[in-house]
Motif scaffolding. Sequence first.
Motif, PDB file in Angstrom:
ATOM      1  N   CYS A   1       0.685  -0.860  -0.487  1.00 33.67           N
ATOM      2  CA  CYS A   1       0.228   0.044  -0.563  1.00 33.67           C
ATOM      3  C   CYS A   1       0.947   1.245  -0.100  1.00 33.67           C
ATOM      4  O   CYS A   1       0.023   2.499   0.013  1.00 33.67           O
ATOM      5  CB  CYS A   1      -0.523  -0.076   1.348  1.00 33.67           C
ATOM      6  SG  CYS A   1      -2.279  -1.228   1.062  1.00 33.67           S
TER       7      CYS A   1
ATOM      8  N   PRO B   1      -6.073   1.020  -1.356  1.00 35.51           N
ATOM      9  CA  PRO B   1      -6.583   2.458  -1.505  1.00 35.51           C
ATOM     10  C   PRO B   1      -8.604   3.100  -1.600  1.00 35.51           C
ATOM     11  O   PRO B   1      -8.683   1.768  -1.672  1.00 35.51           O
ATOM     12  CB  PRO B   1      -6.148   2.437  -2.732  1.00 35.51           C
ATOM     13  CG  PRO B   1      -5.330   1.701  -3.327  1.00 35.51           C
ATOM     14  CD  PRO B   1      -4.862   0.787  -1.871  1.00 35.51           C
TER      15      PRO B   1
ATOM     16  N   SER C   1      -8.757   7.028  -5.007  1.00 33.38           N
ATOM     17  CA  SER C   1      -7.092   6.733  -4.934  1.00 33.38           C
ATOM     18  C   SER C   1      -7.243   5.575  -5.675  1.00 33.38           C
ATOM     19  O   SER C   1      -5.851   5.843  -6.676  1.00 33.38           O
ATOM     20  CB  SER C   1      -5.845   5.972  -3.684  1.00 33.38           C
ATOM     21  OG  SER C   1      -6.753   6.982  -2.619  1.00 33.38           O
ATOM     22  N   ARG C   2      -8.125   4.789  -6.421  1.00 37.74           N
ATOM     23  CA  ARG C   2      -7.910   3.837  -6.718  1.00 37.74           C
ATOM     24  C   ARG C   2      -8.252   4.383  -8.806  1.00 37.74           C
ATOM     25  O   ARG C   2      -7.234   4.408  -9.374  1.00 37.74           O
ATOM     26  CB  ARG C   2      -9.064   2.504  -6.873  1.00 37.74           C
ATOM     27  CG  ARG C   2      -8.658   1.904  -5.883  1.00 37.74           C
ATOM     28  CD  ARG C   2      -9.245   0.780  -6.048  1.00 37.74           C
ATOM     29  NE  ARG C   2     -10.091   1.170  -5.969  1.00 37.74           N
ATOM     30  CZ  ARG C   2     -11.354   0.887  -5.151  1.00 37.74           C
ATOM     31  NH1 ARG C   2     -11.293   1.395  -3.343  1.00 37.74           N
ATOM     32  NH2 ARG C   2     -12.985   1.642  -5.366  1.00 37.74           N
TER      33      ARG C   2
ATOM     34  N   VAL D   1      -2.606  -1.680  -3.947  1.00 35.47           N
ATOM     35  CA  VAL D   1      -1.354  -0.294  -5.052  1.00 35.47           C
ATOM     36  C   VAL D   1      -1.319  -1.518  -5.881  1.00 35.47           C
ATOM     37  O   VAL D   1      -0.404  -1.663  -7.323  1.00 35.47           O
ATOM     38  CB  VAL D   1      -0.493   0.914  -4.645  1.00 35.47           C
ATOM     39  CG1 VAL D   1       0.168   1.212  -5.203  1.00 35.47           C
ATOM     40  CG2 VAL D   1      -1.470   1.403  -4.104  1.00 35.47           C
TER      41      VAL D   1
END
Length: 283
Positions: free
Chosen positions: A27, A144, A148-149, A180
């Motif tokens: 992450c 995420p 964020s993604r 991530v």
Amino acid sequence: MPFKFPHLFEGRVGTSKNVLLYGPPGCGKSILMKALAKESRACLMIVNSYSMLSRMVVTDQAQFVRAVFACAIANLPCIVLMEDIEVFVDDSTNAEAREVLFQHMQSKLTASIPVVAMTRFPWLLNKQMTLKRSFPTLAYVPIPDFPSRYLLFKTQMNAKPAASEEEVEELANHTEGYTVSDILVVLRDAAMEPVREIQRATHFRLEKHQSVDKPDEMMDMETLCSPSDPGAKAKKWMDIEPNQIYVKPFTVNHVKKCLSKSKPCLRADEIEQYKKFTEENRS
């Protein structure tokens, strides 16, 4: 800020230099620390606890910890990053090294050296030490979320194939629960799909594309095609000269294909365990 303006933090009640950075693997905890060190213009000393404790005899472990802090003092400003800190508490043979580490963390001689410990298993740290005393500041790096993604896919897809807003949203929705690292693995796999298509191809034809050797020039390059396409010739990729073969950029469909074959590395109950720990240790 404490490195550049240390006087602002002198005598402040409640300030702490020791931080526990925890969360699932993949992450971005290590990347976050490297970015922080670069932004603060500080030396970052990374200590892999597993390697240190598995490769050294017990007497050398404590000496190594002392040497780490001596080197940090000689290279101020400096941040000491202890990876996999949980190994210090899951084995009684590590007691001396653990004691030396926590002594240096509390020592006035190392007051200007922040210690950031990283772990995937924060709940193990309560076995041999008081968590709040050793690391008053806890920082959770979660998997995420949707924004964020979305940003990760948008950044990556803009750099490679063009993707519409709707396609990026679809990919972000489809990867809920992914780390991530999981997403980057999917993207790397998708980037190889055009190469795999070339390996499976049976027919090629000449088309104008940007030259590999001279990006400013256009040249005839062998491009995979259907046997029924005009100009198609039966040949294998091994029959083509280097730099004469055109590799198409990967597309959103390639990403979707790879996603259909992938799964997140974390189970739902593992994510809940991190959330539970965070709630129980919230300041």
